[in-house]
Design an enzyme around this catalytic site. Structure first.
Site, PDB file in Angstrom:
ATOM      1  CD  GLU A 146      58.100 163.939 -13.166  1.00 25.67           C
ATOM      2  OE1 GLU A 146      59.118 163.399 -13.833  1.00 25.67           O
ATOM      3  OE2 GLU A 146      57.305 164.808 -13.614  1.00 25.67           O
ATOM      4  N   GLY A 147      60.113 160.877  -8.087  1.00 35.13           N
ATOM      5  CA  GLY A 147      60.919 160.094  -7.306  1.00 35.13           C
ATOM      6  C   GLY A 147      62.027 160.944  -6.465  1.00 35.13           C
TER       7      GLY A 147
END
Length: 825
Positions: A502-503
């Site tokens: 997620e990043g």
């Protein structure tokens, strides 16, 4: 001489006006009055009055008369800004527009409004949410055998899958009208924290459907028909969702996904159907191997203009049932021996009807906006909560183990090297718990805090990895020998996973936190940018004039505040809190002003080049992050009634954060490419040099003592964990034994003294105890206590071993060849 004195007085008055953020007319009036009073008092000669006239004519009138100011200054600068302002892409603009700004905006202001933060209500669970934690969540934890999950079957057993679906663990964010639990973000976080203390595999699988995925997207953007069909099925587990975004050639750069869909018509069941022909290759997709409903991100094209005039429609999201012809699904990845269901998805020329688009055809091309808006919320709950769970586990396990484990006749907790690691565990755990709690509370207030959730995701997982590393170091050999009794090994193996997903944290820290924060949190920059893009010239000039001169005053104020608070060591000034924490708020006021000053300096001097100075951006992001973490810790301290017992942990975490802020600011200044500017800023930010120091050894000793003994501070840190001393929970049993271990230590010292005196000749420990009792060194009751404790602690000292055959991978023979299975024979 009188002229010099007057100028000095004017400078002091100007500094005071800047510090207190006086209005422009107030500043002007104060300057004129100062010149008049000092000049008359000193009987100033003619040049002094000439100076006053020059000030009035050349500075005061043009700046205070709005039409004149706009004509002389704002209009030319507006034209210049239109030419030099770096162009923001559509995807960047969507990211900037996504979400809301909370208290992190105050931290960027140089003068935080602490009353705004401290007036927010304390996060609380409802009776229904608490009952779920005490009932179904507790029961689910009791069912877990993590060794069986991670080593033997590489999956959750069927009874756990069934229980998770039946009890609504996948439906925490789904409203009750669709059959979901409709929990608050605080409850959602509490559930994940508790599950992560018993199984990272389980907590990961529960986190994903409640984060970015079909349910979240349907709730915000789905048509009523889609919501009514899918949400009840997702709530009761008939549908298992996944969301496919990442691919081999587009990870963090999600806007560059090569997966595509062509709008076309195709005959389906004898009817001509408008739809999309999809080609995609995705990987790292959690729940994909078992998913029945796939959310898919792709770039949509309409070459035949079946939907409109536009050919490249943009990133679009669709929901695809598992049984769709051409969808390849079911194979698995193995993420660092944490075998949550994760795998690839592929498809070539897969045809789906147009109504599979989330929200319907009118939402085609809106996928990037949908992703950014939803990701900002889910990212701030799932990963920080899981990180908080395993740092709480590290406190409970390592604190108890360090007290139980003896070397050289002492608990290893008494050794200063171990004490240092224990202090870091306690301090970082306090910070992570407060950070996770603050971010969930912000979501519950209705915010969509894009910057705050990026901070929470990045720093909770990064500090979590540090905590697990220290826990492993303290456990030594006990931590590295995998087996049913090892409660740390899988956490250590899995620590990089939340840092990556997620990043990735490298990207989040270098690009997102300050990149978004500098524009979203700054009180003037976004307004200036909006004014530059305004098509109405009169409105553009009006808005730009207000934003520009507001920004200039903001810059002068932060320079003054940074300098004044620096030369006074932030010892003075209005601040909330009690006698113990007031100094902390003042320090945060100082470094908030320093951040605002350095941010404006970097953006003003480097302009568009700052986007490529990722190390500078990362360090400025660190300053904002640790200001936010410290504000979260102080809010938690206030919410809990200012508990005196927790002060050492608060102090350790706060001083560690101040040290990190100082070094980040220093890193920006030392590496700033325009050296004269760097020298000036250094004088304002560090007028007497760097004075912050890391937490002291004495403070670290107090933190280590707190987490290695039963007390209210330790209880607060491990609150919400699965600590029931069941057969499947060695940490729970060890935690329950800790009071007995501490109570027995005086008796152990008497016994060891007798052994060292030489009067005890037996070699076996239990025979030595008998001799010690016979010699009167210990009583019968004390001997029984030590015998019982020795037997009880043995399981925590011992490690697992295996027959070699148990460690061989099973070989599966099939029609496609020989493959090794994921489980152990």
């Amino acid at each position: 001489m009188s002229t010099i004195i007057t100028l000095v007085c004017v400078a002091i008055v100007g500094l005071a006006c800047a510090y207190f953020r006086a209005r422009l007319w107030q500043w002007t009036l104060a300057t004129i009055v100062t010149i008049l009073i000092v000049g008359l008092g000193l009987r100033a000669p003619t040049p002094m009055w000439v100076l006053l006239g020059i000030f009035v004519v050349l500075i005061a009138l043009p700046l205070n008369l709005t039409p004149l100011r706009r004509a002389l200054f704002a209009a030319p600068l507006l034209k210049l800004f239109k030419r030099v302002l770096p162009k923001i892409s559509e995807t960047e603009q969507i990211a900037l527009d996504a979400g809301t700004v909370g208290f992190e905006g105050d931290l960027f202001s140089g003068k935080p409004d602490w009353s705004k933060l401290l007036s927010e209500p304390k996060p609380r669970l409802s009776a229904e949410e608490q009952a779920f934690l005490d009932g179904p969540c507790e029961e689910l934890c009791r069912m877990v055998d993590d060794w069986h999950i991670t080593h033997e079957i590489a999956d959750l057993p069927p009874e756990i899958w069934d229980y998770v679906k039946r009890k609504g663990f996948f439906a925490m964010i789904i409203p009750k009208r669709y059959g979901g639990l409709e929990f608050s973000a605080t409850a959602h976080s509490a559930v994940l924290q508790k599950l992560s203390t018993i199984s990272a595999t389980l907590s990961s699988l529960v986190a994903v459907p409640n984060s970015l995925g079909p349910a979240e997207l349907l709730l915000h953007y789905g048509s009523e028909e889609q919501k009514n069909h899918y949400l009840p099925r997702l709530a009761d587990g008939r549908e298992v969702p996944c969301f496919a975004l990442t691919g081999p050639y587009a990870g963090s750069d999600a806007t560059s996904i090569p997966d595509y869909g062509i709008v076309c018509k195709q005959t389906v069941d004898g009817k001509e159907t408008l739809g999309i022909r999809l080609t995609f290759d995705k990987r790292y997709i959690t729940l994909a191997p078992v998913a029945t409903l796939v959310g898919l991100a792709f770039r949509m094209y309409d070459p035949e203009h079946l939907l409109g005039d536009k050919e490249d429609i943009g990133i679009t999201l669709a929901l695809i049932p598992r049984g769709t012809k051409g969808l390849e699904i079911g194979r698995r990845h193995l993420p660092l021996n944490i075998p949550f269901q994760n795998g690839p998805l592929r498809g070539k020329d897969v045809f789906v009807p147009i109504d599979t688009l989330i929200g319907g055809p009118h939402m085609a091309g809106q996928g990037w906006r949908m992703l950014v808006e939803c990701l900002s919320v889910g990212r701030g709950i799932s990963l920080p909560s899981n990180a908080t769970g395993f740092v709480r586990l590290a406190v409970a396990a390592t604190g108890a183990y360090a007290r139980i484990r003896k070397q050289f006749g002492l608990s290893v907790a008494r050794f200063e090297g171990v004490e240092e690691a224990l202090a870091r565990i306690g301090g970082h755990a306090y910070a992570v718990a407060a950070l996770s709690r603050a971010t969930a509370a912000a979501v519950d207030r209705g915010e969509k805090p894009a910057v705050a959730t990026a901070i929470a995701k990045c720093h909770a997982t990064d500090l979590g990895r540090m905590v697990v590393q220290d826990a492993m170091d303290v456990h030594g050999g006990k931590g590295i020998q995998l087996g049913p009794s090892n409660y740390l090994g899988r956490m250590w193996q899995g620590a990089p996973i939340p840092i990556t997903v997620e990043g990735a944290n490298i990207m989040t820290r270098s690009l997102m936190i300050f990149g978004q924060g500098a524009i979203r949190c700054h009180p003037w920059i976004l307004k200036e940018m909006q004014a530059v893009r305004e098509s109405d010239r009169a409105r553009a000039l009006r808005d730009f004039d207000a934003a520009l001169f507001g920004h200039i005053g903001f810059g002068f104020s932060n320079a003054a505040r940074a300098f004044v608070l620096g030369i006074t060591y932030a010892k003075f000034g209005k601040a909330p809190g009690d006698a113990y924490t007031r100094r902390y708020y003042r320090k945060l006021n100082r470094y908030s002003a320093c951040l605002a000053l350095l941010s404006d300096t970097a953006m003003g001097v480097l302009g568009g080049k700052l986007k490529f100075k990722e190390k500078i951006s990362a360090r400025l992001g660190d300053v904002l992050s640790y200001l936010y973490i410290c504000s979260a810790m102080l809010k938690r301290y206030e919410d809990e009634g200012r508990p005196e017992v927790e002060r050492p942990m608060l102090a350790w975490a706060f001083h560690d954060s101040m040290w990190r802020i100082q070094m980040a600011l220093d890193g920006v200044i030392r590496n700033f490419p325009v050296r004269p500017v760097a020298w000036l800023v250094h004088t304002l930010v560090f007028p007497f040099g760097r004075r912050e120091v890391p937490p002291s050894d004495r403070l670290g000793r107090r933190v280590a003592a707190l987490i290695t003994a039963p007390n209210a501070a330790r209880d607060a840190l491990v609150r919400g964990m699965y600590l029931t001393p069941n057969a499947n929970n060695p940490v729970g049993r060890m935690h329950a034994l800790l009071p007995d271990v501490v109570a027995a230590e005086p008796v152990e010292r008497k016994f060891l003294k007798a052994v060292k005196a030489g009067g005890i000749h037996a070699h076996d420990y239990f025979e030595q105890l008998v001799e010690a009792q016979q010699q009167g060194a210990i009583s019968e009751t004390e001997r029984a206590m030590l015998e019982r404790l020795r037997r009880a602690t043995a399981e925590f000292i011992n490690v697992d071993d295996f027959d070699p055959a148990e460690l061989r991978a099973a070989v599966v023979h099939g029609g496609t060849g020989t493959q090794r299975s994921l489980h152990i024979a």
